[in-house]
Scaffold this active site. Structure first.
Site, PDB file in Angstrom:
ATOM      1  CD  GLU A 172      -1.773  -2.366   1.604  1.00 40.50           C
ATOM      2  OE1 GLU A 172      -0.589  -2.622   1.937  1.00 40.50           O
ATOM      3  OE2 GLU A 172      -2.699  -3.204   1.715  1.00 40.50           O
TER       4      GLU A 172
ATOM      5  CG  PHE B 262      -9.977  -9.501  11.597  1.00 41.92           C
ATOM      6  CD1 PHE B 262      -8.711  -9.889  12.020  1.00 41.92           C
ATOM      7  CD2 PHE B 262     -10.263  -9.550  10.240  1.00 41.92           C
ATOM      8  CE1 PHE B 262      -7.758 -10.317  11.109  1.00 41.92           C
ATOM      9  CE2 PHE B 262      -9.315  -9.979   9.328  1.00 41.92           C
ATOM     10  CZ  PHE B 262      -8.058 -10.370   9.761  1.00 41.92           C
ATOM     11  CD  GLN B 263      -7.609  -7.318   7.961  1.00 43.36           C
ATOM     12  OE1 GLN B 263      -8.485  -7.073   7.141  1.00 43.36           O
ATOM     13  NE2 GLN B 263      -6.444  -7.846   7.619  1.00 43.36           N
TER      14      GLN B 263
ATOM     15  CE  LYS C  66     -17.396  -6.587   3.622  1.00 41.78           C
ATOM     16  NZ  LYS C  66     -16.785  -7.901   3.927  1.00 41.78           N
TER      17      LYS C  66
ATOM     18  CG  MET D 158      22.395  12.354   3.266  1.00 38.77           C
ATOM     19  SD  MET D 158      23.549  13.553   2.562  1.00 38.77           S
ATOM     20  CE  MET D 158      22.594  14.187   1.189  1.00 38.77           C
TER      21      MET D 158
END
Ligand SMILES: Cc1ncc(C[n+]2csc(CCOP(=O)(O)OP(=O)(O)O)c2C)c(N)n1
Ligand SMILES: [Mg+2]
Lengths: 577, 163
Positions: free
Chosen positions: A51, A113-114, A163, A484
């Site tokens: 993602e 969940f999630q 959802k 760097m």
């Protein structure tokens, strides 16, 4: 009126908004939305591998085109994986709409969940966010999200959708609003006429003027207006890391980039100027060095669309809030006006003489001993890419020395060609943002200049590149170290290289080939030109070019800190002003 | 310097947390905070006090104004204004102290709103300084519990903060 489910309304709203590409990754909370996507062809979905990649792709797409990039992720880990990319877009004011799935409304707050509080987690790094409470609100919410993301000072907007609000069985009347107005949000447009006149008067009296422009000029489509005014005035100009391409990089009036790794002439001209015109720039700490020592003799004019950027770190004498393109055009009109005083080139001729002396320092000259004739300096790599692409490519970069070398050695004559994470400095930005640019411009040459450290932060997207046949050219300036970081350790920690090496590197050529791409390795300076010419003649394939560069090279100039001003610079190892 | 910032905010969930979050994120302090819906139920009125120098309050007001849900904002301390705070205070008051505490409450125009045999609950309104002074004037160790509303304010004159 037709009736649609929340999921279908969402997809229709995106279509009606003119969205071409959706960068996303599915999961439980967005399954209804993915099902709605399946039944249409207008919006092309790019299936990423992580993602974070999706957000940087949307970001690169937005930077290259000026349009809003759009992302779709699931709840929980999908949403949190997107955070780095949202923060990256936020710091650089990039228009982006991120749609995240959320658990069902009745489960919110139960540690289901999630479940992640995406509105809460993203709050400090978004311009605004919406939690959809009623499915019927989806079209209007989407309209508002795009309006807020793309207007005023742009930025990312999150739309979190539980959802159940996309349930295919619940149907609503669909109508996409033509416009929205928000009583609490009116990005100001027109600059104050009196202030603009005052600014022009001050500029025309200046003997040591300087123009300093930033990312706001790119975002505000103001490069033409800026170029016209700068040419008319005949003043020297510098661009920030975010503003490169805002004024043609190969023009005589351009002094190069300014700031921490700015050129000797740009930083000196900043320090010594008597009038500073700052346009779409925010006096960030990587520019000013010690604020109390910044531009000690200058009156400062500051034009920006965001009032909060004005007088935040450096007080402006003449602040002008509004659309930079419109204001610059008004200023040019005033200068052109028959009645007003004409720019007097003799007034600033001594100043240009002084600048010519600073230029003689030739601060970007590549320093090479006789022994390292065949050693490739990272700067050589960038210059060779510039030659091979005739300076016309879209160039994205990651973060590190290679980023600074790209900014300094690849001059950009046009806006939106240079794409990098300036504000957040996100390693892993380069490849996915190049993908966004390539998707937007399939026929153009898109180059990602990266390092062996950064490229590994989103290397999984090489797979996405195969799937969508993106012929990006990856230039890996491989110094086998987190260059760097190592440079800072050399300069401030007596060379103690604590964890700044890169061990166990993959065979990048073999890795690229395993994804179906082409790969080249370059180890000798004389191979640079011929191999790169071959690389850029390959139009239909991604090519990974692993260039083995001098691991000891540092980026110079570099501002002396702490307690330095902009004229205090390191010019090479152990040599300072 | 102490500032009183008064904000008209969209009465939506999330708006308040965004504003508070901004203060935390940018390192501004909040001394008092009060918020409630206005006569127009789509709007909340929020009043907060903070300590900030001139440059800092300029940044604070600009940053708060940038929040999409902020409709209007005024720094009341910039001009003439009226400010009030409400305190409810439970004071231990036994035997010989009962008279003394009642007298102090009267002087400060406090109202006794609950009485039991060894305590008073007193309600007091006024500026924050007046309330502080009242607490100080009470006999030592007599304070059992204090709750303060935080500062509320309006500018003087006919000008109103409205949309
Ligand atoms: C996500 C992330 N983690 C850490 C850093 C700190 N950092 C800045 S530059 C750099 C080294 C980058 O190494 P490489 O990509 O090989 O570039 P080089 O400097 O060697 O050209 C690191 C670790 C960062 N900018 N981003
Ligand atoms: Mg490296």
């Amino acid at each position: 009126m037709e009736k649609l489910s929340g999921a279908d309304m969402l997809i229709r709203a995106l279509q009606d908004e003119g969205v071409e590409y959706l960068f996303g990754y599915p999961g439980g909370a967005v399954l209804h939305i993915y099902d709605a996507l399946f039944n249409q062809e207008k919006i092309k979905h790019i299936l990423v591998r992580h993602e974070q990649g999706a957000t940087h792709m949307a970001d690169g797409y937005a930077r290259a085109t000026g349009r809003t990039g759009v992302v779709l992720v699931t709840s929980g880990p999908g949403a949190t994986n997107a955070i780095t990319g949202i923060a990256t877009a936020y710091m650089d004011s990039i228009p982006m709409v991120v749609i995240s799935g959320q658990v069902q409304s009745h489960l919110i707050g139960t540690d289901s969940f999630q479940e992640t509080d995406m509105i809460g987690v993203s709050r400090p790094v978004v311009k605004h966010s919406f939690l959809v409470k009623e499915a019927r609100d989806i079209p209007e919410t989407i309209k508002k999200a795009f309006f807020i993301a793309s207007s005023g000072r742009p930025g990312p907007v999150v739309v979190d959708i539980p959802k159940d609000k996309t349930n295919p069985n619940d149907l609503f009347e669909y109508k996409y609003p033509k416009s929205v107005s928000l009583r609490s949000y009116n990005p100001s447009q027109k600059g104050h006429t009196g202030q603009i006149q005052k600014a022009v008067d001050l500029l025309l009296k200046a003997e040591k003027p300087m123009i300093y422009s930033g990312g706001g000029v790119i975002l505000g489509e103001a490069s033409n207006a800026l170029t016209a005014l700068t040419r008319k005035l005949g003043f020297p100009i510098t661009n920030t890391l975010m503003g490169l391409g805002g004024f043609p990089g190969t023009d005589q009036q351009f002094l190069g980039m300014l700031g921490m790794h700015g050129t000797y002439e740009a930083n000196n001209a900043m320090h010594h100027c008597d009038v500073l015109l700052a346009v779409g720039a925010r006096f960030d700490d990587r520019i000013t060095n010690t604020p109390s020592m910044f531009c000690p003799n200058a009156k400062i004019i500051h034009i920006d669309v965001d009032p909060a950027s004005i007088s935040k770190t450096i007080r402006a004498d003449i602040p002008i809030v509004g659309d930079v393109a419109v204001i610059l055009k008004e200023m040019t009109d005033l200068v052109n006006n028959k009645k007003s005083k004409k720019p007097d080139k003799t007034l600033i001729s001594k100043w240009w003489d002084q600048i010519a002396l600073w230029r003689e320092q030739d601060c970007l000259k590549i320093k090479r001993t006789a022994e390292d004739d065949q050693i490739i300096k990272p700067q050589d790599g960038v210059k060779a890419v510039y030659e091979a692409t005739r300076g016309e490519a879209f160039v994205t970069s990651d973060v590190g020395q290679h980023q600074m070398f790209a900014a300094l050695y690849y001059p950009f004559d046009e806006p939106r060609k240079w794409i990098n994470s300036g504000g957040l400095g996100t390693m892993g930005f380069g490849l996915p943002s190049a993908m966004g640019a390539q998707i937007a411009f399939p026929e153009s040459t898109v180059v990602c200049i990266t390092g062996e450290g950064s490229i590994q932060m989103n290397i999984q997207e090489l797979s996405t590149c195969s799937q969508y046949e993106l012929p990006i050219k990856i230039i890996n300036l491989n110094n086998q170290s987190l260059g760097m970081v190592k440079q800072w350790q050399d300069m401030q920690y007596e060379g103690r290289h604590s964890h700044s090496y890169m061990d166990s590197l993959p065979d990048f050529v073999g890795l690229a080939e395993s994804y179906g791409h082409k790969g080249f390795k370059i180890q000798s300076r004389s191979d640079l030109e011929p191999v790169l010419n071959e690389v850029f003649s390959i139009k239909d394939k991604l090519v990974f070019v692993d260039i083995m560069v001098d691991p000891k090279e540092h980026v110079y100039p570099m501002l002396v800190a702490p307690n330095g001003s902009m004229r205090d610079m390191w010019l090479e190892k152990g040599v300072r002003t | 310097m102490r500032r009183i910032v008064s904000v008209l905010l969209e009465n939506e969930s999330g708006a308040l947390s965004r504003l508070i979050g901004l203060f935390a994120q940018r390192g501004y302090n909040i001394e008092t905070l009060t918020v409630a819906p206005t006569e127009d139920h789509t709007l909340s009125r929020l009043t907060l006090t903070t300590v900030a120098g001139d440059d800092e309050i300029e940044q604070i007001t600009k940053q708060v104004n940038k929040l999409v849900e902020v409709v209007k904002l005024v720094d009341l301390s910039e001009g003439d204004h009226v400010e009030r705070e409400l305190m409810l205070i439970k004071v231990k008051a036994k035997n010989d102290q009962r008279e003394e505490i009642k007298r102090v409450a009267d002087i400060f125009r406090g109202q006794i709103v609950d009485v039991v045999h060894d305590a008073y609950t007193i309600q007091l309104t006024g500026t924050s300084e007046k309330i502080d002074a009242f607490v100080k004037a009470l006999p030592q160790d007599s304070v059992a519990e204090v709750v303060r509303s935080g500062v509320l304010g309006l500018s003087r004159g006919e000008k109103a903060l409205s949309i």
